[in-house]
Design an enzyme around this catalytic site. Structure first.
Site, PDB file in Angstrom:
ATOM      1  N   ARG A  46      -6.819  18.280  64.466  1.00 12.18           N
ATOM      2  CA  ARG A  46      -6.403  17.026  65.101  1.00 12.18           C
ATOM      3  C   ARG A  46      -5.201  16.466  64.355  1.00 12.18           C
ATOM      4  O   ARG A  46      -4.241  15.980  64.941  1.00 12.18           O
ATOM      5  CB  ARG A  46      -7.559  16.003  65.133  1.00 12.18           C
ATOM      6  CG  ARG A  46      -7.087  14.624  65.589  1.00 12.18           C
ATOM      7  CD  ARG A  46      -8.198  13.667  66.046  1.00 12.18           C
ATOM      8  NE  ARG A  46      -9.439  13.799  65.329  1.00 12.18           N
ATOM      9  CZ  ARG A  46      -9.655  13.414  64.061  1.00 12.18           C
ATOM     10  NH1 ARG A  46      -8.665  12.870  63.365  1.00 12.18           N
ATOM     11  NH2 ARG A  46     -10.825  13.592  63.492  1.00 12.18           N
ATOM     12  N   TYR A  98       5.549   6.293  87.777  1.00 10.22           N
ATOM     13  CA  TYR A  98       4.392   7.126  88.088  1.00 10.22           C
ATOM     14  C   TYR A  98       3.134   6.242  88.183  1.00 10.22           C
ATOM     15  O   TYR A  98       2.898   5.386  87.318  1.00 10.22           O
ATOM     16  CB  TYR A  98       4.228   8.197  86.994  1.00 10.22           C
ATOM     17  CG  TYR A  98       2.947   8.972  87.130  1.00 10.22           C
ATOM     18  CD1 TYR A  98       2.625   9.606  88.329  1.00 10.22           C
ATOM     19  CD2 TYR A  98       2.043   9.067  86.077  1.00 10.22           C
ATOM     20  CE1 TYR A  98       1.433  10.301  88.468  1.00 10.22           C
ATOM     21  CE2 TYR A  98       0.852   9.770  86.211  1.00 10.22           C
ATOM     22  CZ  TYR A  98       0.557  10.375  87.412  1.00 10.22           C
ATOM     23  OH  TYR A  98      -0.627  11.055  87.558  1.00 10.22           O
ATOM     24  N   ASP A 170      10.878   7.234  79.739  1.00 12.91           N
ATOM     25  CA  ASP A 170      10.148   8.388  80.281  1.00 12.91           C
ATOM     26  C   ASP A 170      11.196   9.323  80.878  1.00 12.91           C
ATOM     27  O   ASP A 170      11.787   9.038  81.925  1.00 12.91           O
ATOM     28  CB  ASP A 170       9.139   7.900  81.336  1.00 12.91           C
ATOM     29  CG  ASP A 170       8.280   9.036  81.890  1.00 12.91           C
ATOM     30  OD1 ASP A 170       8.742  10.189  81.868  1.00 12.91           O
ATOM     31  OD2 ASP A 170       7.170   8.748  82.372  1.00 12.91           O
ATOM     32  N   LYS A 195       5.391  18.993  83.214  1.00 15.50           N
ATOM     33  CA  LYS A 195       6.345  19.174  84.300  1.00 15.50           C
ATOM     34  C   LYS A 195       7.426  20.183  83.900  1.00 15.50           C
ATOM     35  O   LYS A 195       7.112  21.327  83.669  1.00 15.50           O
ATOM     36  CB  LYS A 195       6.917  17.798  84.673  1.00 15.50           C
ATOM     37  CG  LYS A 195       5.819  16.738  84.911  1.00 15.50           C
ATOM     38  CD  LYS A 195       4.958  17.095  86.082  1.00 15.50           C
ATOM     39  CE  LYS A 195       3.728  16.277  86.352  1.00 15.50           C
ATOM     40  NZ  LYS A 195       3.177  15.342  85.471  1.00 15.50           N
TER      41      LYS A 195
HETATM   42  O1  P1T Z   1       0.087  14.028  84.067  1.00 20.05           O
HETATM   43  P1  P1T Z   1       0.497  13.696  82.666  1.00 20.05           P
HETATM   44  O2  P1T Z   1       0.948  14.865  81.869  1.00 20.05           O
HETATM   45  O3  P1T Z   1      -0.506  12.843  81.943  1.00 20.05           O
HETATM   46  O4  P1T Z   1       1.842  12.811  82.786  1.00 20.05           O
HETATM   47  C1  P1T Z   1       1.867  11.551  83.390  1.00 20.05           C
HETATM   48  C2  P1T Z   1       3.247  11.265  83.927  1.00 20.05           C
HETATM   49  C3  P1T Z   1       4.092  10.439  83.209  1.00 20.05           C
HETATM   50  N1  P1T Z   1       5.348  10.165  83.652  1.00 20.05           N
HETATM   51  C4  P1T Z   1       5.824  10.696  84.787  1.00 20.05           C
HETATM   52  C5  P1T Z   1       7.204  10.356  85.236  1.00 20.05           C
HETATM   53  C6  P1T Z   1       5.023  11.540  85.560  1.00 20.05           C
HETATM   54  O5  P1T Z   1       5.536  12.045  86.674  1.00 20.05           O
HETATM   55  C7  P1T Z   1       3.699  11.830  85.135  1.00 20.05           C
HETATM   56  C8  P1T Z   1       2.783  12.683  85.926  1.00 20.05           C
HETATM   57  N2  P1T Z   1       3.144  12.773  87.276  1.00 20.05           N
HETATM   58  C9  P1T Z   1       2.494  13.458  88.242  1.00 20.05           C
HETATM   59  C10 P1T Z   1       1.335  14.118  88.050  1.00 20.05           C
HETATM   60  C11 P1T Z   1       3.122  13.432  89.586  1.00 20.05           C
HETATM   61  O6  P1T Z   1       2.797  14.248  90.451  1.00 20.05           O
HETATM   62  O7  P1T Z   1       3.998  12.570  89.773  1.00 20.05           O
END
Ligand code: P1T
Length: 379
Positions: A46, A98, A170, A195
């Site tokens: 961790r 998001y 972000d 992503k």
């Molecule tokens: O899904 P995660 O890895 O926890 O990330 C969250 C997140 C944060 N910021 C942006 C701009 C994002 O697009 C996302 C996750 N988005 C999707 C799952 C989506 O389909 O838009």
């Protein structure tokens, strides 16, 4: 090193044990000690793991930062940033973001006494109206998910400096291939590495990158204290993904441009949201701060509302109807019922996320096949 070399080599060196070119997946929770405290830099996974550390160095390198931190998801990374705050603190966030980030802010952190203002930030001067003595953090997502608005990072950084606030960006949609927020004055860069950084829709990981040593120390403390870390296998997959980020992004951008232009001239399409269009309201800012316009776009069919949007996404064959984005394969989404369903309809529609909106994550297939698929689904 330049960017395309950093994606492959940044922060990396052959493994010390056998010279493995890719870091081994150190699938271990703990490390042998010769005497209490007698270890080789790792005590418990961790707190630190060599595969995760290799990813964290790569993340720092590609974002031109000093310190990288990898988390179990993008939301776990955002969670760590908001935990820098204390009850009574206020955050000014973009209103088009998001849905999961919005849900974390409103439904988790508001309970702990942190106040969020959701503001359209395309005109950065509006942000200042929401800044008061309690404001500690500006949360900027650009380009925004899913409306593809673009926020001027350098202007937001000037505001943050003037009022002594942290600026977090972000950078999930743009990736450091297109824009590097730390270079523009941001304090924290955040990614859903799920992503484009991972790039193959096979992993859920989050990331933060910062320059400031004391900010990094606070975030490392939170990473370890709250424990939202990613595992060694996931770290390896993102590291592997980053090595091709530049070639994938180039193709994502090319394909997205071709599809944006196709949709814009299609008689059944009412509106296409893509920052590469000269008439996009923030095109000039996008041109200034991004190297190209990315692989994401949204559009609205001219007629038919919700039913038509659902009909179109159901009929797609090469595009897969799915949440997420940034993988090599093209995905289509219906934000109002999928990724942004956790934002109340009234709030959602204020930023343009109407029931007829369709979002595309344009992959790296042949653009002609993607266009033919859209053409048949719209007919
Ligand atoms: O899904 P995660 O890895 O926890 O990330 C969250 C997140 C944060 N910021 C942006 C701009 C994002 O697009 C996302 C996750 N988005 C999707 C799952 C989506 O389909 O838009």
């Amino acid at each position: 090193m330049r960017f395309n070399s950093k994606t492959i080599h940044g922060g990396q060196e052959p493994d010390k044990a056998y010279g493995a070119v890719m870091p081994p997946i150190y699938q271990t929770s703990t490390y042998a000690q010769t005497t209490p405290g007698g270890h080789k830099g790792y005590e418990y996974s961790r707190s630190g793991n060599p595969t995760r550390a290799a990813l964290e160095r790569s993340l720092a390198s590609i974002e031109n930062g000093k310190h990288g931190l990898a988390f179990a998801s993008g939301l776990a990374a955002i969670d760590a940033v908001v935990k820098l705050l204390t009850p009574g603190d206020e955050v000014v966030s973009t209103n088009d973001l998001y849905g999961g980030s919005y849900r974390l802010f409103r439904q988790v952190f508001e309970k702990y006494g942190i106040k969020f203002h959701f503001v359209g930030m395309q005109d950065t001067s509006v942000i200042e109206e929401y800044i008061n003595d309690n404001t500690k953090l500006l949360w900027v997502e650009t380009p925004t998910n899913p409306m593809m608005n673009v926020i001027d990072i350098a202007a937001a950084a000037d505001l943050a400096k003037k009022h002594d606030l942290l600026l977090a960006v972000d950078n999930t949609f743009a990736t450091p291939y297109l824009q590097r927020p730390l270079d523009l004055g941001a304090d924290i860069v955040m990614h859903s590495a799920t992503k484009y950084l991972g790039g193959h829709s096979d992993v859920v990981v989050g990331a933060l990158v910062v320059n400031d040593d004391s900010l990094a120390e606070k975030l490392y403390f939170l990473q370890n204290a709250s424990g939202g870390v990613c595992g060694p296998m996931d770290s390896f997959l993102v590291l592997r993904g980053i090595k091709t980020l530049h070639v994938r992004m180039q193709r994502h951008c090319e394909n997205c441009r071709a599809i944006a232009e196709f949709l814009k001239s299609h008689p059944k399409i009412g509106k296409v949201f893509w920052p590469g269009f000269a008439d996009h309201p923030n095109h000039a800012v996008a041109k200034k701060q991004m190297a190209d316009f990315g692989g994401m776009l949204s559009f609205i069919p001219k007629e038919g509302g919700y039913e038509e949007a659902v009909r179109v996404v159901e009929k797609l064959r090469v595009f897969t109807l799915a949440e997420s984005l940034g993988g090599v394969e093209s995905l289509a989404g219906h934000p109002a019922s999928m990724t942004h369903a956790s934002i109340p309809k009234e709030e959602r529609e204020k930023s343009g996320v109407v029931d007829s909106l369709i979002r595309l994550s344009v992959g790296i297939e042949d653009a002609e096949d993607l266009i033919a698929d859209l053409n048949q689904s719209l007919s």
